[in-house]
Motif scaffolding. Structure first.
Motif, mmCIF file in Angstrom:
data_model
loop_
_atom_site.group_PDB
_atom_site.id
_atom_site.type_symbol
_atom_site.label_atom_id
_atom_site.label_comp_id
_atom_site.label_asym_id
_atom_site.label_seq_id
_atom_site.Cartn_x
_atom_site.Cartn_y
_atom_site.Cartn_z
ATOM 1 N N TRP A 198 0.830 -1.202 0.000
ATOM 2 C CA TRP A 198 0.000 0.000 0.000
ATOM 3 C C TRP A 198 0.869 1.258 0.000
ATOM 4 C CZ3 TRP A 198 -5.039 0.757 -0.807
ATOM 5 C CH2 TRP A 198 -5.531 2.056 -0.599
ATOM 6 N N TRP A 236 -12.784 0.201 -4.698
ATOM 7 C CA TRP A 236 -12.493 -1.213 -4.888
ATOM 8 C C TRP A 236 -12.030 -1.866 -3.597
ATOM 9 C CZ3 TRP A 236 -9.138 -1.929 -9.951
ATOM 10 C CH2 TRP A 236 -9.951 -1.676 -11.063
ATOM 11 N N GLY A 237 -12.395 -3.155 -3.460
ATOM 12 C CA GLY A 237 -11.780 -4.026 -2.486
ATOM 13 C C GLY A 237 -10.798 -4.928 -3.223
ATOM 14 N N THR A 238 -10.202 -5.869 -2.506
ATOM 15 C CA THR A 238 -9.218 -6.734 -3.158
ATOM 16 C C THR A 238 -9.860 -7.669 -4.179
ATOM 17 O OG1 THR A 238 -9.355 -8.277 -1.283
ATOM 18 C CG2 THR A 238 -7.581 -6.652 -1.253
ATOM 19 N N TYR A 292 -9.696 -5.612 -7.276
ATOM 20 C CA TYR A 292 -8.308 -5.500 -7.706
ATOM 21 C C TYR A 292 -7.851 -6.794 -8.397
ATOM 22 C CZ TYR A 292 -6.765 -1.002 -5.845
ATOM 23 O OH TYR A 292 -6.562 0.345 -5.634
ATOM 24 N N PHE A 339 -0.077 -5.227 0.682
ATOM 25 C CA PHE A 339 -1.324 -5.113 -0.076
ATOM 26 C C PHE A 339 -1.293 -5.980 -1.328
ATOM 27 C CE2 PHE A 339 -3.809 -2.799 -3.368
ATOM 28 C CZ PHE A 339 -5.067 -2.988 -2.819
ATOM 29 N N ARG A 398 -2.299 -9.327 -0.340
ATOM 30 C CA ARG A 398 -3.762 -9.463 -0.231
ATOM 31 C C ARG A 398 -4.374 -9.755 -1.593
ATOM 32 N NH1 ARG A 398 -6.659 -7.068 4.213
ATOM 33 N NH2 ARG A 398 -5.347 -5.954 5.700
ATOM 34 N N VAL A 399 -3.932 -8.992 -2.611
ATOM 35 C CA VAL A 399 -4.458 -9.184 -3.967
ATOM 36 C C VAL A 399 -4.061 -10.564 -4.487
ATOM 37 C CG1 VAL A 399 -4.398 -8.321 -6.339
ATOM 38 C CG2 VAL A 399 -4.441 -6.706 -4.422
ATOM 39 N N ARG A 451 -6.314 -13.246 -3.200
ATOM 40 C CA ARG A 451 -7.588 -13.218 -3.925
ATOM 41 C C ARG A 451 -7.447 -13.893 -5.291
ATOM 42 N NH1 ARG A 451 -11.785 -12.538 -0.490
ATOM 43 N NH2 ARG A 451 -11.798 -10.475 0.463
ATOM 44 N N THR A 461 -10.401 -2.032 1.979
ATOM 45 C CA THR A 461 -9.519 -3.205 1.908
ATOM 46 C C THR A 461 -8.915 -3.603 3.249
ATOM 47 O OG1 THR A 461 -7.649 -1.770 1.302
ATOM 48 C CG2 THR A 461 -8.903 -2.757 -0.495
ATOM 49 N N GLU A 480 -10.831 -6.237 5.406
ATOM 50 C CA GLU A 480 -11.239 -7.513 4.813
ATOM 51 C C GLU A 480 -10.637 -8.705 5.562
ATOM 52 O OE1 GLU A 480 -11.726 -6.145 0.128
ATOM 53 O OE2 GLU A 480 -10.081 -7.420 0.735
#
Length: 254
Positions: free
Chosen positions: A23, A61-63, A66, A90, A93-94, A97, A176, A179
């Motif tokens: 981030w 947006w959330g992950t 993304y 970050f 995190r993506v 997902r 984000t 989450e």
């Protein structure tokens, strides 16, 4: 929305490795690793939307969003059918997902100081957070100027929270940061390497161990003395090793 900014380092025809930063940071964090591995990988270093030189999304947006966007761009626009995803914080995190939503595009996940599950919080810490939150809201309502509000945010908020105002990313940060991906992580089929620093206070080892316990095919690596940022520079050799172990060089035995 304009395509995301990225740079390419390495050797065409070699295994594709995609890097996603933390981030408020940029593709620059991973340049040393990509350059060290340049003879044996074809690396794409992205500025994720809203960071670096990439345009921010129109919505908060959330992950999930993304990951959908990055998968669509990597596969559809760049024509990369398979890659190793390396994500810090970050970007981790993506990556997690992507492991749930687009596992077909992944050869391996390398998660560096990634979040995505809640930390253990004692009852005392929980009450302290609640008390500080109420105090912040009360003082916020009394703030007469924007400078007063900014001063309160610096006193009560994290550095990333404070910076999100300056970058116009507050709504996405709030979306984000809270989450919890715990319920989805057991669905990740991709082999995953998790790298954490023992001195990291932002995403401490307990986070990595929790994720490792939930992702079926995962390996947890802890680097002594490294914090959330030094894991990228002093720990770059460990990241490079994880990537080297994840890729198969054309002409070499798997």
């Amino acid at each position: 929305m304009q395509p995301p900014h990225y740079i390419r380092i390495g050797t065409p025809g070699m295994p594709k490795v995609v890097f996603g930063h933390g981030w408020g940071r940029s593709h620059r964090d991973f340049i040393p690793v990509a350059e060290a591995l340049a003879p044996s990988i074809d690396a794409y270093l992205f500025d994720l939307p809203g960071h670096g030189k990439s345009e921010r999304p129109e919505d908060a947006w959330g992950t999930v969003e993304y990951a959908e966007y990055m998968a669509r761009y990597i596969v559809g626009d760049l024509g990369i059918s398979k890659c190793v995803w390396v994500g810090h914080s970050f970007g981790g995190r993506v990556g997690l997902r992507l492991g749930v939503q687009s596992p077909g595009m992944l050869d391996h996940l390398v998660i560096v100081a990634g979040a995505g599950v809640p930390r253990n919080v004692t009852t005392k810490e929980r009450w302290k957070r609640k008390w500080n939150g109420r105090k912040f809201q009360r003082l916020k309502a009394q703030a007469k100027t924007e400078d007063d509000l900014i001063a309160l945010e610096k006193k009560f908020g994290s550095p990333d929270y404070v910076m999100s105002r300056e970058t116009g990313m507050r709504d996405i940060f709030v979306a984000t940061i809270s989450e919890d991906q715990s319920a989805d992580l057991p669905r990740i089929p991709t082999e995953t390497t998790l790298i954490y620093g023992s001195a990291d206070t932002e995403t401490p080892p307990e986070i990595g161990k929790k994720i490792a316990a939930l992702v079926p095919n995962s390996t947890y690596v802890e680097c002594p003395h490294y914090d959330h940022i030094s894991i990228l520079d002093r720990g770059r050799h460990q990241i490079a090793l994880a990537i080297k172990e994840a890729v198969t060089i054309p002409g070499e035995a798997a």
